[in-house]
Each structure stands twice: as C-alpha cells, then as structure tokens.
Design an enzyme around this catalytic site. Structure first.
Site, PDB file in Angstrom:
ATOM      1  N   ARG A  51      41.251  62.548  49.931  1.00  9.80           N
ATOM      2  CA  ARG A  51      40.252  63.610  49.815  1.00  9.80           C
ATOM      3  C   ARG A  51      40.826  65.019  49.909  1.00  9.80           C
ATOM      4  O   ARG A  51      40.518  65.883  49.080  1.00  9.80           O
ATOM      5  CB  ARG A  51      39.184  63.491  50.930  1.00  9.80           C
ATOM      6  N   THR A  52      41.618  65.250  50.941  1.00  2.00           N
ATOM      7  CA  THR A  52      42.011  66.639  51.205  1.00  2.00           C
ATOM      8  C   THR A  52      42.918  67.157  50.089  1.00  2.00           C
ATOM      9  O   THR A  52      42.691  68.238  49.540  1.00  2.00           O
ATOM     10  CB  THR A  52      42.697  66.740  52.579  1.00  2.00           C
ATOM     11  N   LYS A  80      65.782  65.129  53.309  1.00  4.57           N
ATOM     12  CA  LYS A  80      67.212  65.436  53.508  1.00  4.57           C
ATOM     13  C   LYS A  80      67.415  66.237  54.784  1.00  4.57           C
ATOM     14  O   LYS A  80      68.527  66.675  55.066  1.00  4.57           O
ATOM     15  CB  LYS A  80      67.744  66.250  52.327  1.00  4.57           C
ATOM     16  N   ARG A 101      49.741  69.445  54.930  1.00  2.00           N
ATOM     17  CA  ARG A 101      49.433  68.381  55.907  1.00  2.00           C
ATOM     18  C   ARG A 101      50.750  67.857  56.452  1.00  2.00           C
ATOM     19  O   ARG A 101      51.701  67.629  55.687  1.00  2.00           O
ATOM     20  CB  ARG A 101      48.650  67.247  55.258  1.00  2.00           C
ATOM     21  N   HIS A 129      42.037  69.973  61.906  1.00  2.11           N
ATOM     22  CA  HIS A 129      41.818  69.767  60.465  1.00  2.11           C
ATOM     23  C   HIS A 129      40.711  70.735  60.057  1.00  2.11           C
ATOM     24  O   HIS A 129      39.580  70.337  59.782  1.00  2.11           O
ATOM     25  CB  HIS A 129      41.402  68.314  60.232  1.00  2.11           C
TER      26      HIS A 129
HETATM   27  N1   CP Z   1      39.035  63.418  55.550  1.00  2.00           N
HETATM   28  C1   CP Z   1      40.345  63.387  55.172  1.00  2.00           C
HETATM   29  O1   CP Z   1      41.176  64.158  55.667  1.00  2.00           O
HETATM   30  O2   CP Z   1      40.638  62.449  54.223  1.00  2.00           O
HETATM   31  P1   CP Z   1      42.083  62.228  53.580  1.00  2.00           P
HETATM   32  O3   CP Z   1      42.990  61.732  54.698  1.00  2.00           O
HETATM   33  O4   CP Z   1      41.883  61.221  52.498  1.00  2.00           O
HETATM   34  O5   CP Z   1      42.580  63.548  53.084  1.00  2.00           O
END
Ligand code: CP
Length: 307
Positions: A51-52, A80, A101, A129
């Site tokens: 999603r993100t 590396k 991320r 998040h």
């Molecule tokens: N909600 C969320 O962060 O989903 P993903 O891990 O698929 O990005």
C-alpha cells in the site's frame, strides 16, 4: 526544509489543510494532473510494502510527476554497506522528494538530516508511520465528520504496531478522545506512549484483554495485525498471532455507526465476512492514503520551492 518523520511534525492546522486539499483532489482530480510536472519522487523501501509504496507512486503519477524506486534493501547499495546518510545525500541529487521505509527506528530521521530535499517517513521499525495516520485521519473525517469526542478501541499488537503509535499521537491533540487498549499482556502499548502521549495530554484510557467487553462503547475499532517481523522467536508469534479475530458474531453488540479500521495487510484478525458489513472501512483507508499522500507531496514540494 520541512520533512515529515513524526505525525507531530504537522500541526493540527496543517492536517486540516491537507484534508482540505485531499477532499479537493477527490472532487476535482483534473485540476491536479499537472501539479508536479517535471518533479521526481524517490521511494526508498528497505522493508516490504504494498500500500504505502504503491500509493506514494500512484500519488506522484496522478500529480503528473515521475517516480524513482528502490523496492528492497537488497537491490540498492545498502546491501554493500552504504549508510542511510550517504544514501540520502545521493538520492537528493536525483529526486525532489523522498519517501523512505526502513526497519531501523530513526532511519528516516537520519535521512532527513542529510538530504537536501524533503523526506517523508513511510514507516520506521515499530516506531512511527505518519502517512498511514494521514490516511486514517481522512477516513475518520469522511466517516465521522470530526476528530473530537470519539471513543477509539485499538486491538491487537499495540507494542509493535507503529500505525497505532502514530494515530494515538495524532488523536491526543483533540478534545473528548477516549482510548481503549485491547491486547494480550505481551503486546501492550509501550509505556513511553502511555506516559508521554496519553497521560501527558490527559487522555482517559483503559487497558483490557477483552474485545467483546468494550465493543458497545466504541465509535471506532482499529484492528491490527500481530507484527511477525518484529518477534524474536517464532514460538511467541504462533502463540499470539490469533489472539483476536473479529467476525460478525463479535459485532452483534457494536454500534450501527461503528467504523472498523485496519491499516492492512490483514492476516487472520478480521474475518473476510466482515468486509461486506457497511461498517468496514479498511479498503476506504487504502484509497484515502493515496489522496493524503498527494496532498502531502504537494505541500512539501511547494514549501521546498519557497525555501
Ligand atoms: N499499511 C501499510 O503500511 O501497508 P504496507 O505495509 O503494504 O505498505
């Protein structure tokens, strides 16, 4: 240079502004089709995501911009031994904005200190998040029309669930919020979130292991997955993973206007039969995430241009 590492990097007024922009994008998408023409977003994902990452990328494409993508640590020079700081300096040479991320808590913050473009935290370990929280807030706004005077139940892995930590932080700034923390003993909300967020802001909260007991009181039920990737041993994960499974029977005492939320991905914690219930909002959250990420990209790029 403004980056968004924690939801509290955005004031209540800025969140209102983002919601206003997202609603305008929903109403008039054609007005934004060229808004980021010639701009590039780099998505640097050192942990799995559906999603993100894809919603950030869809957001940038729908704004008329372009995307550079690292979809795993193993496909970048991090494998590396390159540091997060050097990665951030390097990617700043190619992109106008970065979404990162990372499994290490604080990594996007380190990136923001070293990048010369805005950095957005797209999830760091069990920490924060913030853009999921923006998706959650737009969903709450569209479902409830307000952020105040709500009783919100968080259920599942409250220890490692970074989306829970960020949303509690965001809601703590509104009046009349009551929080119910539903988890097994081993997965309780970390004490730093209880003390530094709930207690410091005078937010009433209670902890329970029962999902059924608080159900009739809830305006919002925020279900979460037990975060397998944060466990040190498989045995504990297997013992705890099915602690809560929401099904239609468990919803019998819930309010007609309950909103059932989940950041996804789902494993077992919501029965598929619940998806057809009008109170299920989790796929609306997915879509709202794209609109809020569009609004955030627009805001940060505009501010970066203004210096
Ligand atoms: N909600 C969320 O962060 O989903 P993903 O891990 O698929 O990005």
């Amino acid at each position: 240079m403004k980056s968004v590492i924690d939801i509290l990097d955005l004031s209540v007024e800025e969140i209102e502004e983002l919601i206003h922009t997202a609603c305008d994008i929903i109403a008039r998408p054609e007005a934004y089709q060229e808004a980021c023409r010639h701009k590039k977003l780099a998505t640097l994902f050192f942990e799995p995501s559906t999603r993100t990452r894809l919603s950030f990328e869809a957001a940038m494409y729908e704004l008329g911009g372009n995307v550079l993508s690292v979809s795993s640590g193993s496909s970048s020079s991090a494998a590396k031994g390159e540091s997060v700081a050097d990665t951030a300096k390097t990617v700043s040479c190619y992109a106008d904005i970065i979404a990162m991320r990372h499994p290490n808590e604080g990594a996007p913050y380190v990136a923001s200190l070293n990048a010369s473009v805005p950095v957005i935290n797209a999830g760091d370990g069990g920490h924060n998040h913030p853009t999921q929280t923006l998706a959650d807030l737009l969903t709450i706004y569209r479902e409830k029309g307000r952020f105040d005077h709500l009783t919100v139940g968080f259920c599942g892995d409250l220890k490692f669930g970074r989306t829970v930590h960020s949303l509690i932080n965001a809601l703590s700034r509104y009046e009349g919020i009551e929080i119910v923390l539903i988890s097994p003993e081993e997965l309780k909300l970390p004490s730093y979130v209880k003390k530094d967020v709930l207690e410091r802001n005078g937010i009433p909260y209670r902890q329970t292991t029962s999902l059924l007991e608080p159900m009739p009181d809830l305006d919002i039920l925020y279900m979460t997955r037990v975060q397998k990737e944060r466990f040190f041993n498989e045995e504990d994960y297997l013992r705890l993973k099915d602690s809560y499974i929401l099904d239609l029977k468990k919803l019998e005492t819930a309010r007609e206007d309950l909103s059932i939320m989940h950041p996804l991905p789902r494993v077992n914690e919501i029965s598929v039969a619940v998806d057809a219930d009008p109170r299920a909002c989790y796929f609306k959250q997915v879509l709202n995430g794209k609109y809020m990420r569009m609004a955030l990209i627009l805001k940060l790029l505009k501010e970066a241009e203004q210096g």
